[in-house]
Design an enzyme around this catalytic site. Sequence first.
Site, mmCIF file in Angstrom:
data_model
loop_
_atom_site.group_PDB
_atom_site.id
_atom_site.type_symbol
_atom_site.label_atom_id
_atom_site.label_comp_id
_atom_site.label_asym_id
_atom_site.label_seq_id
_atom_site.Cartn_x
_atom_site.Cartn_y
_atom_site.Cartn_z
ATOM 1 C CG ASP A 54 -62.881 31.177 21.326
ATOM 2 O OD1 ASP A 54 -63.243 30.126 21.360
ATOM 3 O OD2 ASP A 54 -61.372 31.114 20.860
ATOM 4 C CB SER A 103 -61.030 28.029 18.189
ATOM 5 O OG SER A 103 -61.787 27.967 19.337
#
Length: 450
Positions: A54, A103
Amino acid sequence: MAATQKMKIFKLCMLAGVALISSVGAAAQAVTPVQTILGDAPSIPKNIVIMIGDGMGPAYTSAYRYYKDNPDTQEIEQTVFDRLLVGTSSTYPARVSGYVTDSAASATALATGTKTYNGAISVDTNKQPIPTIMEKAKALGLSTGVAVTSQINHATPAAFLSHNESRSNYDELAQSYLKTDADVMLGGGQKYFPVGLIEKFEAKGYQYLSDFNLLDSVKQGKVIGLFADVQLPWAIDDSDSNKLSKMTTKALELLSQNNNGFVLLVEGSLIDWAGHNNDIVAAMGEMEEFANAIEVVEQYIRKNNDTLMVVTADHNTGGLSIGANGEYSWDTAIIRGVQASPDFIANDALADGDWLARVTLNLGFEPNEDEISQLSRARMQGKEVMITSIKQLIDSRSNTGWTTGGHTGVDVQVFATGPAASLFAGYQDNTDIATKLISLLPKVKSQPNK
């Protein structure tokens, strides 16, 4: 020579050139370097492991290479990222959200193959659910699982397992996990799973763990393991710093008991959180543990050549710069020498006693008079100011730069090995990654696992 003849010759030469380039490109993509170690692997994988760093933009993997470099050798050693690199991916969300994704939108693209707005959890721009690769795999008789260092109902794992109009609806997402039938869910998030909800999971046959030390005791069946209130500790501060690697190992062990195959998501979630904090020390610690987890899967593939691993990032975070302030340098020795996260160092500095001695010990270098004065003033203003001061000191000494506390819109890298790894070579969009992965699932439902 007539003009028409010249034109014909020119066209023939152009066609020959295109054909040559195409054949060379096809040959280059036919077998990736890592595929050669797999022997006679099947062309279609039985198992798929999707790994997401991430916030892990290209600067992070470059920084990690230099962070791991042995300064006593002339060579700059390769990392697992260098070894497995095959392509790049764009990350932009649906047009309504511009060019810079969050995200949720990016994970939705990677899980479903569909662009959506920032904040969406596997719903389209009209807020309608989109089937995910996990749902498709489960319907085909495969096992599914997630292992992450954030809470398990955070944006990325949620987009693979569930649907919601907002990533912020953590409680709703936690409740929805009862319907996913995912076999393995490991990470943080105790805060969002009260006793009553856990009892419902146990009634469905899940083993519940809150103690990480009990993970080894699980040998089969479904498991939900929540090992922190929200996110797991920073890897650099954790005495058991290989939690993601161990969760990945256990997930592979449990999911591989299904003869029909599995789809597993592994996320190095806190790379992004370190990037948002502009914290190079925590970032490199998280990169180290994510690299370790990738190597766990790589070793699994060496023994199980029917498994595909695809690694990428959902976006870039922080605008990390390797070198800053007009200077052509980046001092990794400073970063490697820091013994704890700025969070830990700041907390420790606020305790009674000789705070400067403890800060110096944790930093791994002795601050000069100006730096001591800055730290002392920051300490008087509380924890958050102290954390910022420590990060700025480390950045100044190492010559690390940042452009933002948010995300950027740069393309990210794609890494792959195993059957069909060559599909992911070259440039692609994040939706293409999902489309390719979904195309590799079985075409018909498998017989019940035996």
